[in-house]
Each structure stands twice: as C-alpha cells, then as structure tokens.
Design an enzyme around this catalytic site. Structure first.
Site, PDB file in Angstrom:
ATOM      1  N   GLU A 112       0.846  -1.184   0.025  1.00  0.00           N
ATOM      2  CA  GLU A 112       0.215   0.067  -0.048  1.00  0.00           C
ATOM      3  C   GLU A 112       0.932   1.100  -0.033  1.00  0.00           C
ATOM      4  OE1 GLU A 112      -3.191  -0.020   3.077  1.00  0.00           O
ATOM      5  OE2 GLU A 112      -4.185  -1.294   1.931  1.00  0.00           O
TER       6      GLU A 112
ATOM      7  N   GLU B  45      -6.936  -7.332  -0.152  1.00  0.00           N
ATOM      8  CA  GLU B  45      -7.395  -7.422   1.005  1.00  0.00           C
ATOM      9  C   GLU B  45      -8.810  -6.926   0.982  1.00  0.00           C
ATOM     10  OE1 GLU B  45      -5.112  -4.592   3.563  1.00  0.00           O
ATOM     11  OE2 GLU B  45      -2.929  -5.693   2.712  1.00  0.00           O
TER      12      GLU B  45
HETATM   13  C1  GAL Z   1      -4.067  -2.325   5.157  1.00  0.00           C
HETATM   14  C2  GAL Z   1      -2.751  -3.033   5.288  1.00  0.00           C
HETATM   15  C3  GAL Z   1      -3.123  -4.333   6.157  1.00  0.00           C
HETATM   16  C4  GAL Z   1      -3.437  -3.936   7.437  1.00  0.00           C
HETATM   17  C5  GAL Z   1      -4.940  -3.634   7.101  1.00  0.00           C
HETATM   18  C6  GAL Z   1      -5.896  -3.059   8.415  1.00  0.00           C
HETATM   19  O1  GAL Z   1      -4.082  -0.948   4.997  1.00  0.00           O
HETATM   20  O2  GAL Z   1      -2.261  -3.524   4.048  1.00  0.00           O
HETATM   21  O3  GAL Z   1      -1.570  -4.698   6.466  1.00  0.00           O
HETATM   22  O4  GAL Z   1      -2.994  -3.170   8.133  1.00  0.00           O
HETATM   23  O5  GAL Z   1      -4.834  -2.199   6.472  1.00  0.00           O
HETATM   24  O6  GAL Z   1      -5.944  -4.350   9.122  1.00  0.00           O
END
Ligand code: GAL
Length: 847
Positions: A187, A256
C-alpha cells in the site's frame, strides 16, 4: 506391443490425473497472467484466497486452520513475512517455532493449496513497527521507504534472503511448490505523495528489484496505481468492484477484502455482517474480478509484543470466518463457503469471456459471462441500500433483496443470493460466550505470590540527559518502559500546590510524586499524543518526580510512521504564585525497562526464587506489581482463554511464553454500537460495533501447546492495579449449533449439477460440529412456523414435532443434513395450510 500401448496409455492417464489434481505431487506449474486472470499452466483461474499470518498461531494448529480454510472453499493462503522477527539482530536470522516460514508454506502445500507470499518487507498488518526491525532505524543516514541507499540495500538483502530460502526448499510453483504470487512493498500508493520524487523513484526501484530476483511467479503491488509493468497493481478495501488495473493487460485482483476489522484497546469491537461481505465478493466477481483475498480468514493473536500500534489489542480476531481460537465462526464461514461454491460453478464462464452489462433498473443490473453464444452464467445485483426489487432477466422474474447479488450459473436458476443466509449458526458471538459449554476455573487466590516493584530508577542502569529523550531512540524497543526521573526543588515561600503539566507523544504514562502515584495518562489508536494536567502537592526542599512512560506497540502505518516517535516532550510546573517552571530541559535521569524485567520475573527459572513473596493478604489494586501462580490445565485438546477482566493493564506469561499485553481497564466509548447492524449500505470499520462501554478485550488466548499436564506457571505484570483473585481460566467443552431453513430457501449449492440443474429440489438443514466433537443431543426441532433465534427457539402457532426424525438423522454424527420437506419429515403436505413452513433445529455438540 499391445501391452506396451496399454502401459503408455496408463502412464498418460496418471500424468493427466496428477496434473488436474494440482501440484500436490510436486509437479511444477507455470504461473503467468493475462487481462482476465492468473494463468496457471495455461489455464485462467478464478481464485478465492484468505490471509493467515503464521506467527499469530502456533505451528501445531496450522494444519487444522488450513484444512478449515480449504473446506471453506479457499484455494490460496496469503501471508506477510515478518522481517523484525526473522532478523532480530542484523545478520542473525530466526525461522523457528511460530516463525518457521518454510514449515508454514509446506503445510499449505501439503493441504494442496496455493500460497501468496507478501514479502514486503514492509507489512503494516497491525504488527510492531509494520514488520521493520527496530535496528534498521539506527543505520546512519537511513530513510525508510524512499530512494535511500542504506534502506534499499537492507530491503534488497532481505527480499533476496527470503526468495533464496523459498527457492532452496523448492517452494515456488515453477519448482513444484505452492507459491504462485509474491508481493513487494504494501500500500505504498497511499502514502507516496509524502515522499515526493523520492517516492516515485522508490516504486520503480522496488519493482525492478523484485522482478530481477527471478521468482518465476507474478509480483503484485497493492494500492499502487503506478506499479510498473509487469507488476500487477491490486485493490485493497471493503469493496473492489469498479477497480481497474493500470494496464489493460493486467487482471482485476483484490488483495485485502476485510472480513471485519482489527481491535484496539479503548475501542468497541468491530464486526462485519456476512451478508455485506458476501455482497462485496459477489459484486467483485460479477464485475470482472478473478482473484480475491479475505483479510483475514483467520486473524489469530498478537502474542508477546508483536502487536503494532499504537494500542492495537492482543486479539487479532478480525471477525474472521475462523475465530481467534481457531473455531469456525458461523454463519460467516458457512455462508461464504456456499458463495465460493456458487462462484466455482461459474468458473468456466468467468474465464471464457469479459462480462457484458445489462441495466435492469435503477441500481439494478446484470453481468453476464458467456462460454458460447447460448451458454452463459449471470450475476444479478440490487445495490440499492434499502429497496428490494423484482427484476426481469432473460424473460424470468427474480426477487432481489436490497444490497444483494444472485448467482445464476446457467443464466436461469438462482443457486445463491448473498442476503439469504441459510447456513448453520452458532449460539453466541464469541467462542466462550455459551456459558453452558464453557468450563471456568477460578485460579485459587491463596496460591498467588507477588513482587512489588520499586518506583523509579532501580539498581545502576540509569543515565542522565539534560532534556526529555524520545522513547524509541532510547529504549530501541527492548522494553515497553522508560523511566523519566527529575528532582523538583521547592524553596521556602514557593508554592507547594502546583499544576503538573505533561505532554507526551504516546502511548501512556504513570506519574509518581515522591513515590506516590498521582496520575495516569494515555492516548488511543488514532491519537497517541496525550496530556496530563494534575494538581499536586510538593514538600519544601527536594521532591522526586518519576514518570513511567509506556509504549503499547510501535506505530505500523502512515507516511514516515517510523519516525513518529513516542515518550514525553514537555513537563511544566505551573504554580499560581510564581508562574511557569519548564523542567523539560532540566536534568533527567533515565532507565530503560522496569525492575521486574531486569530480574526476569517472567522466567520459569525464577518461579521458586525468593523474589516472590507470599502472605495471607494478597495485595490488590496496586500499581507496578508482579503476580505469580500455578494452575492445572483443564483436560482436553482445545485452546484456553484467560479471563483478565479484573485486572488493569499489563502483560501476562504462561510457562515463560508471553500471551500478550492486556488492558482491561480501558473502556470503549459508551456510544457507537447498534443492537442489530443493518448490513445494507456501504460498510466501514465504524459501522457495526459491539461491546460499547466495555473493555475491548478481557479474554486472552493461551494456545494448548503452551500448557502441559501438571502445574503450569502464570506470571502477570500489573501496571495500574487489579484483583488477581478473580482471574479465571476457560475452556470450551461443547457447542450449541442451530439452523433455521424455510421451504422457500434454495437447496444447498452443491446439490446443483452443471447441465442437469438442481437435482435435489428441497432446501436442507445442515449441521456440523467442530472436529473432535459429535452431535450428542437435539435440544429443539420444530417444523412449521417456529419462533425465536438460536438459543431461544420455541414452537410457533404451527408446530410439528419432528424431534425423533432429526435425532435419528443426527445424534452420534459429526454432521448431518435434513431435507426441509414434508415428505422427508413425515408430515402431511396439507399441514399448516397457507403457511410457508420452516425447520428450526438446535443441536448440542460435545466430545
Ligand atoms: C491495510 C494494510 C494491512 C492492514 C489493514 C488493516 O491498509 O495493508 O496490512 O494493516 O490495513 O487491518
């Protein structure tokens, strides 16, 4: 000759069979991509993936977690790699126990699943310092995550180290291993602006470096619009329909998809309704996506001091389909499993074409995938957040509840709708919430011993500075604690009543004046800074001011998060008579860590030492005290939970293993929770919350492998004050499971046979116990119009007692299914005339 022919045919058959059954036998696979999907051995694939971070559980349970993931319909497991624990000291590597990355990858391989390795090496992940080793910060001239040579050298070295390790073990797909995908950075696109041109150059460098490491599998960069070719830029978020990669040659991938959200001390517990999660997934595949990863599928536990910060809680449950303790969370897991099966039925269509779009009305649409001109699969969506609708598609009328997607693998029959949850439900929202199924053991208060820590500097470890030191630079994160000590001289005639004004960058501080506790201040996850303003009484002459500044996880996210800093930055005395006295730049004496840490009170070797005191009255509500006791582990194989609701803030160890930080005294705000959260409409992390006004976490996970038969040692370091006589130990002895299925519900997705359509025409009640348990009893079974919810079912106006039939089908079984049909249930078809009947069952699973 004939025999030879037969033999060749046989060999060919075996080879074909092995190829189809994937890479389990160690066959190498070639992974590439095109604009639709990842392409494995020449075939586009539609893949469901889920995150499991190996150090957030123990190796003993990895196989079971992965088995549950596979059964839930996943084909890929995703994990970050946690640099700070793999290289605790520069050049010294560690890959043992929970950090045995190779063992984890091989466990995934043994289960026949693929793996996505997100090497980073920046992870984020609510992990201490985002996964960066703290020593990295002390390399002269270093700047993290930008075009800086010292940083780039270290990052490249670690990337190469991990890739070499994977290659040596033949773990990449081209070598017959399970790794089909790798990630560099994480990110970065969200923060790139803050690094200027250096950031842009860094992205190019990171991409180049990754590609040159020759993994033979595609690389991804998530949330990185400018990811250079051939790296695939992927989407992260609660929804990713509408995401377009930065080149028409790249597939639409979602790295994600948040199954819930993480928990922080002082906050309510977030959850995400499965109807919304399923909607997001279905929308994604509907609109052209082919790879989706649940972050998290199993969240687990932030043991020790691994939690990121500030103030990330020890539980990383994440409302994931597999809960923190490794139990299946229903109906989340089951509903998503049905969804995955429904999408799987469409796979051949999804990989054959791009979707075509059809507008069906306002906020109503269809996407259609064709295999041939008259053979298609369709997704029908209603993305209105409140109005249900009837739509006409292909000449048929379909009912679409608001905020839902229906899946039609033959463009005709609906096999699944995201808003219709027919899978099993568990009674209670937490594995230890079903009191009837929990064994609770109060730890005998008479068995506790304790050690009262000295306030301030102890021994000869102190050093002096003429100012307030930044905490991370001072402790190097070897401890959560830093003592700041100063003397305050009060001359005759000077005011003795003063206001003490302390400003801190975070995260919490205990303030002692003349060795007496006067104040406690703390920040929160979103604002680590805090201010203490306290009226104190001083004596004439010399007074001591001891401030214990405490860290609760190093920052893990944001531009330049690595230099955010922590600890005190201003201490001022305000005396109404004489005005302000800024003592920030006076003489300060420091000590890294607290006395008990130096003694090593958490260690098993000190369990019988004379440091520990015993007596008839156990000191309670005392700050800076260590407690110790022993307990017998309850029988069984399942995980344990320690109830620390009666304690304040601190850390706990079982047999020398840290089970993490606890902070029961920090209550969530009393507002912001809704009794029932409406899944319809856009979700965000604050939309659905529970446990307002309560501690974020009171139960702390003890993995079963950390206890043994006989006496086990529990050590607690309490910072604020608590009552250990109320600590208890919980195990789960069984579960109550339920199902409520109406005769109007669709039959299970797996009763659908391609080309034949749905073969079993009735919906089914399906019940399954956790492995190791079986259905011991049926507590309730009613066919008709039963009322209530799981745990409180009762017969309704129309009730037919089908208990004997359900008992016969289920008792003694690990799982069972019962068709919801009058014929099967032995009920005359005319019963409950004019009413839509349903079958409600509550069962009890035990050993
Ligand atoms: C995203 C990140 C993850 C985790 C998530 C929140 O921005 O890539 O590693 O931190 O947020 O749980």
């Amino acid at each position: 000759m004939g025999m030879l022919k037969n033999f060749i045919a046989c060999v060919l058959l075996v080879v074909l069979f092995l190829q189809n059954s994937c890479f389990e036998a160690g066959l190498s696979a070639n992974v590439t991509y095109d604009h639709r999907a990842l392409v494995i051995d020449g075939k586009r694939r539609v893949l469901q993936s889920g995150s499991i971070h190996y150090p957030r559980s123990t190796p003993e349970v990895w196989p079971e977690l992965i088995r549950k993931s596979k059964e839930g319909g996943l084909e890929v497991i995703e994990t970050y790699v946690f640099w700070n624990y793999h290289e605790p000291i520069r050049g010294q590597y560690y890959f043992e126990g929970r950090f045995d990355l190779v063992r984890f990858v091989k466990t995934v391989q043994e289960a026949g699943l693929f793996l996505h390795l997100r090497i980073g090496p920046y992870a984020c992940a609510e992990w201490n310092y985002g996964g960066f080793p703290v020593w990295l910060h002390f390399i002269p001239g270093i700047q993290f995550r930008t075009t800086n040579n010292p940083f780039k050298e270290e990052m490249k070295r670690f990337l190469a180290k991990i890739i070499d390790l994977m290659k040596q073990e033949n773990l990449f797909a081209s070598q017959g291993g399970p790794i089909i995908l790798a990630q560099v950075e994480n990110e970065y696109g969200n923060v790139e602006w803050a690094y200027g041109v250096g950031g842009e150059l860094y992205v190019k460098w990171a991409a180049d470096t990754a590609v040159n490491l020759n993994t033979s599998v595609p690389w991804v960069m998530c949330q990185q619009e400018d990811a250079p070719d051939p790296i695939i830029n992927t989407c992260n978020g609660f929804y990713c329909d509408g995401f377009t990669p930065n080149s028409p040659s790249k597939p639409i991938m979602w790295t994600e998809n948040y199954s819930g959200w993480f928990l922080s001390f002082g906050y309510a517990v977030p959850f995400r309704p499965v109807e919304d999660l399923a909607f997001a997934v279905a929308r994604f595949f509907e609109t052209g996506g082919t790879f989706q990863n649940y972050y998290m599928y199993f969240g687990g536990t932030n043991f020790g001091r691994t939690a990121g910060g500030p103030l990330v809680a020890t539980s990383y449950d994440y409302d994931a389909p597999i809960d923190e303790y490794g139990f299946i969370r229903q109906p989340k897991w089951g509903h998503l499993r049905e969804l995955h099966k429904a999408i799987k039925l469409c796979e051949e269509y999804l990989i054959s074409s791009d979707p075509t779009h059809q507008k069906l009305g306002a906020k109503l649409e269809a996407h259609i995938y064709h295999k041939s001109s008259n053979d298609c699969a369709a997704f029908l969506a209603n993305y209105d957040s409140s109005s249900d609708a009837n739509v006409t598609f292909n000449g048929n009328v379909y009912f679409l509840p608001a905020w839902s997607v229906s899946i039609l693998p033959d463009c005709k029959n609906v096999v699944f709708n995201t808003a219709k949850v027919i899978s099993q439900r568990n009674n209670g929202d937490h594995p230890f919430a079903q009191q009837k199924n929990v064994n609770e053991l109060l730890l005998a208060s008479s068995a506790f011993s304790w050690y009262e820590e000295k306030v301030g500097i102890s021994g000869n470890r102190s050093f002096v500075r003429p100012d307030l030191a930044e905490q991370i630079n001072t402790t190097k994160d070897t401890s959560d604690y830093l003592w700041y000590t100063a003397s305050i001289h009060v001359m005759p005639g000077q005011g003795k009543e003063v206001f003490l004004n302390i400003e801190s960058l975070g995260h919490a501080a205990l303030v002692f004046v003349n060795k007496k506790l006067v104040a406690f201040g703390y920040g929160n996850h979103d604002f680590a800074n805090f201010l203490i303003n306290k009226k104190i009484e001083l004596n004439e002459g010399i007074n001591t001011l001891d401030i214990l500044s405490m860290m609760v996880g190093l920052q893990n996210y944001g531009a330049w998060f690595d230099v955010a800093g922590a600890g005190l930055f201003s201490v001022i005395l305000i005396d109404l008579k004489n005005g302000k006295r800024d003592i920030s730049s006076g003489e300060w004496i420091y000590q890294v860590g607290v006395e008990g840490e130096y003694i090593g009170l958490d260690k098993i070797s000190l369990a019988n030492s004379s440091f520990w005191k015993q007596g008839s009255t156990l000191p309670v509500n005392k700050s800076l005290i260590w407690y110790k006791t022993t307990f017998l582990a309850p029988e069984g194989k399942g995980p344990l939970a320690l109830n620390l609701a009666s304690m304040g803030k601190g850390q706990a160890w079982v047999n020398g293993q840290s089970i993490g930080r606890y902070w029961s005294a920090y209550l969530a705000p009393s507002t912001g929770c809704t009794k029932k959260c409406d899944y319809r409409g856009s979700y965000d992390a604050s939309k659905c919350q529970k446990h307002c006004g309560q501690p974020a976490q009171t139960l702390y996970h003890i993995p079963r492998t950390w206890v043994h038969p006989g006496e086990n040692l529990l050590v607690i370091h309490e910072e604020l004050g608590g009552d250990p006589s109320k600590i208890s130990l919980l195990t789960k002895t069984g579960q109550h499971i339920c199902s409520f299925v109406s005769e109007a519900d669709p039959p299970p997705v797996d009763s659908w046979k391609p080309n034949l359509g749905v073969v079993s025409s009735s919906p089914q009640v399906r019940l399954a116990c956790e492995r190791g348990w079986h259905i011991a009893a049926i507590n309730f079974a009613s066919y008709g119009i039963p009322e209530g919810n799981c745990g409180s079912f009762r017969p309704g106006a129309c009730h037919m007692d089908v208990l004997p039939i359900v008992q016969k089908a289920c008792v003694g079984q690990i799982e069972c299914s019962i068709p919801v049909s009058s014929a099967y249930l032995g009920v005359s078809a005319g019963a409950c005339p004019g009413l839509l009947k349903a079958l409600a069952v509550e069962a009890h699973c035990s050993i």
